[in-house]
Design a protein around this motif. Structure first.
Motif, short mmCIF file in Angstrom:
data_model
loop_
_atom_site.label_atom_id
_atom_site.label_comp_id
_atom_site.label_asym_id
_atom_site.label_seq_id
_atom_site.Cartn_x
_atom_site.Cartn_y
_atom_site.Cartn_z
N GLY A 47 7.39 -6.47 -2.60
CA GLY A 47 7.80 -5.96 -1.30
C GLY A 47 8.10 -4.47 -1.32
N LYS A 48 8.75 -4.01 -0.25
CA LYS A 48 9.18 -2.61 -0.17
C LYS A 48 10.40 -2.46 -1.08
CE LYS A 48 7.62 -2.36 4.62
NZ LYS A 48 8.03 -2.23 6.04
N PRO A 49 10.42 -1.45 -1.94
CA PRO A 49 11.51 -1.36 -2.93
C PRO A 49 12.88 -1.07 -2.33
CG PRO A 49 10.14 0.60 -3.01
CD PRO A 49 9.44 -0.37 -2.10
N GLY A 50 12.94 -0.16 -1.35
CA GLY A 50 14.21 0.12 -0.70
C GLY A 50 15.11 1.09 -1.43
N SER A 51 14.90 1.29 -2.74
CA SER A 51 15.75 2.20 -3.52
C SER A 51 14.93 2.81 -4.66
CB SER A 51 16.96 1.46 -4.10
OG SER A 51 16.53 0.57 -5.13
N HIS A 52 15.46 3.89 -5.22
CA HIS A 52 14.77 4.56 -6.33
C HIS A 52 14.64 3.63 -7.54
CE1 HIS A 52 13.47 8.08 -8.67
NE2 HIS A 52 14.12 7.49 -9.67
N ALA A 53 15.72 2.97 -7.89
CA ALA A 53 15.70 2.10 -9.07
C ALA A 53 14.69 0.97 -8.92
CB ALA A 53 17.10 1.53 -9.32
N ALA A 54 14.66 0.36 -7.74
CA ALA A 54 13.71 -0.73 -7.51
C ALA A 54 12.27 -0.23 -7.51
CB ALA A 54 14.03 -1.43 -6.19
N ALA A 55 12.05 0.98 -6.95
CA ALA A 55 10.71 1.55 -6.93
C ALA A 55 10.23 1.87 -8.34
CB ALA A 55 10.69 2.82 -6.07
N LEU A 56 11.10 2.42 -9.16
CA LEU A 56 10.73 2.72 -10.54
C LEU A 56 10.39 1.44 -11.30
CD1 LEU A 56 10.35 4.81 -12.76
CD2 LEU A 56 12.80 4.62 -13.28
N ALA A 57 11.16 0.40 -11.08
CA ALA A 57 10.88 -0.88 -11.74
C ALA A 57 9.52 -1.43 -11.30
CB ALA A 57 11.99 -1.88 -11.42
N GLN A 58 9.20 -1.28 -10.01
CA GLN A 58 7.88 -1.72 -9.53
C GLN A 58 6.75 -0.96 -10.23
OE1 GLN A 58 7.38 -1.49 -5.29
NE2 GLN A 58 8.49 -3.39 -4.89
N LEU A 59 6.87 0.36 -10.26
CA LEU A 59 5.82 1.18 -10.85
C LEU A 59 5.68 0.93 -12.35
CD1 LEU A 59 6.22 4.59 -8.97
CD2 LEU A 59 4.58 2.74 -8.54
N GLN A 60 6.79 0.70 -13.01
CA GLN A 60 6.73 0.38 -14.44
C GLN A 60 5.98 -0.92 -14.67
OE1 GLN A 60 10.97 0.47 -15.09
NE2 GLN A 60 10.89 2.45 -16.15
N ARG A 61 6.22 -1.88 -13.81
CA ARG A 61 5.55 -3.18 -13.95
C ARG A 61 4.06 -3.08 -13.62
NH1 ARG A 61 6.34 -8.41 -10.19
NH2 ARG A 61 4.98 -9.80 -11.37
N MET A 62 3.70 -2.20 -12.69
CA MET A 62 2.32 -2.13 -12.22
C MET A 62 1.45 -1.15 -13.01
SD MET A 62 2.79 -2.44 -8.08
CE MET A 62 3.72 -0.92 -7.97
N ARG A 63 2.04 -0.29 -13.83
CA ARG A 63 1.23 0.72 -14.51
C ARG A 63 0.17 0.08 -15.41
NH1 ARG A 63 6.05 3.55 -17.73
NH2 ARG A 63 6.95 1.71 -18.70
N GLY A 64 -1.04 0.63 -15.29
CA GLY A 64 -2.16 0.10 -16.06
C GLY A 64 -2.67 -1.24 -15.55
N ARG A 65 -2.18 -1.69 -14.40
CA ARG A 65 -2.52 -3.01 -13.88
C ARG A 65 -3.22 -2.88 -12.52
NH1 ARG A 65 0.94 -7.06 -15.37
NH2 ARG A 65 -0.73 -8.42 -14.64
#
Length: 199
Positions: free
Chosen positions: A86-104
Motif C-alpha cells: 500500500g501507500k507507506p504514509g511515512s519515511h520509515a515505512a517507505a524505506l522498508a518498502q524500497l528495501q524489500r523491492m530492490r532488485g525485484r
C-alpha cells in the motif's frame, strides 16, 4: 483543435492530484468529487479484484450523487510475491518498502471504471510490471528525503525522480503506473460519446 465541450458532465471520482493532472491532458472539462469510501482490501481478496472493486465503488458512489454524469473511478494496488503493497504514509515505512523491492519485479494493478447513466459501467484493468534497481540504503534514503512519495503505492514516483530507482517498466498503457491509464480511458470515453478532435 480539441473541443472543450462534452456530451455530459464528466467527473473524476478521486482525491489524487496525479489522476487530476493526467485527466487534464485530454483537454475535456471535468469536475472532481471525492468518493469517500473505505479503501481497505477485503479478507482474502486478490489484488486485481481489490483494484477493480474499488474503482467501480468510487465511480458508482459519485455517480449516485451526480445523476446524468459520466464518472471515472480508478484504483491501484501494487503487489510483490502476491502480497499487497500500500501507500507507506511515512519515511520509515517507505524505506522498508524500497528495501524489500530492490532488485525485484513488482506488479501494479491499475483498475479503471467509467460509469455512464446511458451505458452502465465499463471496467478495465491494466497490469504494469516494474523492476526496481538494486540500490544501497543510502541512495534509497536520499531519494525519499528529496521526493517524499509517501502517498504513492510502492514509494516511487515514476513521473519524477523515482524513475532513477527503476530499472524497467513494462505496460500496455504508459500512464497506468502513475494512476490513470489514458489509453484505456480514451477508448471508454469515446464509447460514452466524448470526442477529442474536431473535423
Amino acid at each position: 483543435m480539441i473541443p472543450t465541450n462534452s456530451p455530459s458532465r464528466l467527473i473524476l471520482a478521486s482525491s489524487s492530484a496525479y489522476r487530476r493532472e493526467l485527466l487534464a491532458r485530454l483537454r475535456l472539462p471535468f469536475a472532481v468529487m471525492l468518493p469517500e469510501l473505505d479503501e481497505r482490501p477485503l479478507p482474502a481478496e486478490a489484488p486485481q479484484a481489490t483494484a477493480l472493486r474499488l474503482a467501480r465503488a468510487k465511480a458508482e458512489a459519485v455517480a449516485a450523487r451526480a445523476p446524468g454524469s459520466v464518472v471515472i473511478g480508478s484504483d491501484q494496488v501494487a503487489t510483490l510475491d502476491g502480497e499487497q503493497i500500500g501507500k507507506p504514509g511515512s519515511h520509515a515505512a517507505a524505506l522498508a518498502q524500497l528495501q524489500r523491492m530492490r532488485g525485484r519485479r513488482v506488479v501494479f494493478h491499475t483498475a479503471l471504471c467509467v460509469v455512464d447513466a446511458a451505458g452502465g459501467a465499463e471496467l478495465e484493468n491494466v497490469q504494469t510490471f516494474v523492476t526496481f534497481r538494486d540500490l544501497p540504503d543510502a541512495e534509497l534514503d536520499a531519494y525519499l528525503r528529496i521526493e517524499q512519495p509517501y502517498d504513492c503505492a510502492g514509494s516511487a514516483k515514476n513521473e519524477g525522480l523515482g524513475i532513477a530507482i527503476l530499472e524497467r517498466i513494462d505496460s500496455s498503457d504508459p500512464t497506468a503506473l502513475t494512476g490513470l491509464p489514458l489509453i484505456a480511458l480514451t477508448g471508454m470515453l469515446r464509447r460514452a460519446g466524448f470526442h477529442f478532435f474536431s473535423n
